[in-house]
Design a protein around this motif. Structure first.
Motif, PDB file in Angstrom:
ATOM      1  N   MET A   1      -3.060  -0.386  47.561  1.00 34.27           N
ATOM      2  CA  MET A   1      -1.623  -0.194  47.493  1.00 34.27           C
ATOM      3  C   MET A   1      -1.249   1.219  47.958  1.00 34.27           C
ATOM      4  O   MET A   1      -0.290   1.384  48.687  1.00 34.27           O
ATOM      5  N   SER A   2      -2.019   2.194  47.526  1.00 36.31           N
ATOM      6  CA  SER A   2      -1.736   3.565  47.962  1.00 36.31           C
ATOM      7  C   SER A   2      -1.913   3.702  49.466  1.00 36.31           C
ATOM      8  O   SER A   2      -1.169   4.433  50.121  1.00 36.31           O
ATOM      9  N   ALA A   3      -2.885   2.998  50.009  1.00 37.77           N
ATOM     10  CA  ALA A   3      -3.098   3.037  51.455  1.00 37.77           C
ATOM     11  C   ALA A   3      -1.897   2.466  52.193  1.00 37.77           C
ATOM     12  O   ALA A   3      -1.476   3.008  53.229  1.00 37.77           O
ATOM     13  N   TRP A   4      -1.341   1.390  51.681  1.00 37.64           N
ATOM     14  CA  TRP A   4      -0.161   0.810  52.335  1.00 37.64           C
ATOM     15  C   TRP A   4       1.013   1.780  52.301  1.00 37.64           C
ATOM     16  O   TRP A   4       1.713   1.957  53.284  1.00 37.64           O
ATOM     17  N   GLY A   5       1.245   2.393  51.160  1.00 36.34           N
ATOM     18  CA  GLY A   5       2.338   3.356  51.066  1.00 36.34           C
ATOM     19  C   GLY A   5       2.134   4.535  51.995  1.00 36.34           C
ATOM     20  O   GLY A   5       3.050   4.941  52.724  1.00 36.34           O
ATOM     21  N   ALA A   6       0.921   5.091  52.002  1.00 36.68           N
ATOM     22  CA  ALA A   6       0.626   6.221  52.884  1.00 36.68           C
ATOM     23  C   ALA A   6       0.740   5.813  54.345  1.00 36.68           C
ATOM     24  O   ALA A   6       1.272   6.569  55.166  1.00 36.68           O
ATOM     25  N   GLY A   7       0.264   4.622  54.667  1.00 40.59           N
ATOM     26  CA  GLY A   7       0.347   4.142  56.043  1.00 40.59           C
ATOM     27  C   GLY A   7       1.778   3.959  56.512  1.00 40.59           C
ATOM     28  O   GLY A   7       2.134   4.360  57.627  1.00 40.59           O
ATOM     29  N   LEU A   8       2.610   3.387  55.662  1.00 38.61           N
ATOM     30  CA  LEU A   8       4.027   3.200  56.021  1.00 38.61           C
ATOM     31  C   LEU A   8       4.717   4.540  56.272  1.00 38.61           C
ATOM     32  O   LEU A   8       5.461   4.690  57.247  1.00 38.61           O
ATOM     33  N   ILE A   9       4.463   5.496  55.411  1.00 36.66           N
ATOM     34  CA  ILE A   9       5.115   6.793  55.576  1.00 36.66           C
ATOM     35  C   ILE A   9       4.578   7.516  56.807  1.00 36.66           C
ATOM     36  O   ILE A   9       5.344   8.119  57.561  1.00 36.66           O
ATOM     37  N   LEU A  43      -3.970  -1.417  58.017  1.00 39.38           N
ATOM     38  CA  LEU A  43      -4.956  -2.475  58.250  1.00 39.38           C
ATOM     39  C   LEU A  43      -6.109  -2.378  57.260  1.00 39.38           C
ATOM     40  O   LEU A  43      -6.584  -3.390  56.732  1.00 39.38           O
ATOM     41  N   TRP A  44      -6.555  -1.155  56.996  1.00 41.32           N
ATOM     42  CA  TRP A  44      -7.641  -0.981  56.043  1.00 41.32           C
ATOM     43  C   TRP A  44      -7.217  -1.450  54.655  1.00 41.32           C
ATOM     44  O   TRP A  44      -7.993  -2.104  53.954  1.00 41.32           O
ATOM     45  N   GLY A  45      -5.991  -1.115  54.245  1.00 41.15           N
ATOM     46  CA  GLY A  45      -5.505  -1.552  52.939  1.00 41.15           C
ATOM     47  C   GLY A  45      -5.481  -3.070  52.835  1.00 41.15           C
ATOM     48  O   GLY A  45      -5.843  -3.639  51.807  1.00 41.15           O
ATOM     49  N   GLY A  46      -5.082  -3.738  53.909  1.00 39.68           N
ATOM     50  CA  GLY A  46      -5.094  -5.200  53.925  1.00 39.68           C
ATOM     51  C   GLY A  46      -6.504  -5.754  53.835  1.00 39.68           C
ATOM     52  O   GLY A  46      -6.765  -6.724  53.109  1.00 39.68           O
ATOM     53  N   VAL A 123      -2.380  -9.284  37.046  1.00 37.35           N
ATOM     54  CA  VAL A 123      -1.023  -9.371  37.582  1.00 37.35           C
ATOM     55  C   VAL A 123      -0.187  -8.191  37.093  1.00 37.35           C
ATOM     56  O   VAL A 123       0.579  -7.606  37.858  1.00 37.35           O
ATOM     57  N   ILE A 124      -0.365  -7.817  35.852  1.00 41.12           N
ATOM     58  CA  ILE A 124       0.384  -6.678  35.308  1.00 41.12           C
ATOM     59  C   ILE A 124      -0.022  -5.399  36.023  1.00 41.12           C
ATOM     60  O   ILE A 124       0.826  -4.585  36.401  1.00 41.12           O
ATOM     61  N   GLY A 125      -1.309  -5.204  36.248  1.00 43.96           N
ATOM     62  CA  GLY A 125      -1.774  -4.032  36.984  1.00 43.96           C
ATOM     63  C   GLY A 125      -1.227  -3.991  38.393  1.00 43.96           C
ATOM     64  O   GLY A 125      -0.830  -2.932  38.897  1.00 43.96           O
ATOM     65  N   LEU A 126      -1.185  -5.149  39.031  1.00 41.36           N
ATOM     66  CA  LEU A 126      -0.644  -5.235  40.381  1.00 41.36           C
ATOM     67  C   LEU A 126       0.848  -4.919  40.398  1.00 41.36           C
ATOM     68  O   LEU A 126       1.327  -4.191  41.272  1.00 41.36           O
TER      69      LEU A 126
END
Length: 164
Positions: A1-9, A43-46, A123-126
């Motif tokens: 999840m952090s990778a996706w956020g960092a990648g988007l920014i 891509l790595w996050g996925g 699910v809660i953690g996600l």
């Protein structure tokens, strides 16, 4: 999840540096690198989410460090039109990704058993992770857009719907 956020920014910061009128060659080059690395991090996050384990941990450790340096270089190359908030949020998330990858690499060195898949996230953690990322990433993306649109006189363009 952090990778996706960092990648988007990182993609947003890079795209802003590329398309902003008046960007210099250095800024365009840095922006192109930020877009490429941001897409790679996405891509790595996925891949990590799909497989349930760290994929290429040494590569993502190096990639997160390079992306962190590149994000900082964008701020120094064009501070008036690069979002400090966006760069700070990307840096925070990249540090999380890099630290997690470093810890994983260290565990792999110590372990004699082959790399196991991670335990599935609840699910809660996600939901908590998604909420934290949304709280960090959404304002950073908005600030990135504002920094790119910032005029030389310090104002932002205003869009009105009354035809003026």
């Amino acid at each position: 999840m952090s990778a996706w956020g960092a990648g988007l920014i990182a993609v947003a910061l890079g795209a802003g540096a590329i398309v902003r009128p008046g960007s210099e060659a250095v800024t365009i080059g840095l922006g192109t690198g930020a877009v490429a690395l941001g897409l790679a991090v996405l891509l790595w996050g996925g891949a990590a989410l799909a497989t349930g384990r760290f994929v290429l941990p040494r590569t993502i450790l190096g990639g997160s460090l390079v992306t962190l340096v590149l994000t900082g270089a964008l701020v120094f190359a064009d501070p008036a039109h690069t979002s400090i908030m966006g760069a700070a949020a990307a840096s925070l998330l990249l540090v999380v990704v890099g630290a997690t990858a470093a810890a994983h690499v260290r565990r792999m060195r110590r372990a004699e058993a082959p790399d196991r898949s991670a335990q599935p996230m609840s699910v809660i953690g996600l939901l908590v992770a998604a909420a934290v990322i949304a709280v960090v990433v959404t304002p950073a993306l908005g600030a990135t857009q504002n920094a790119v649109l910032l005029r030389d006189d310090g104002t932002l363009p205003v869009i009105t719907h009354d035809g003026h």
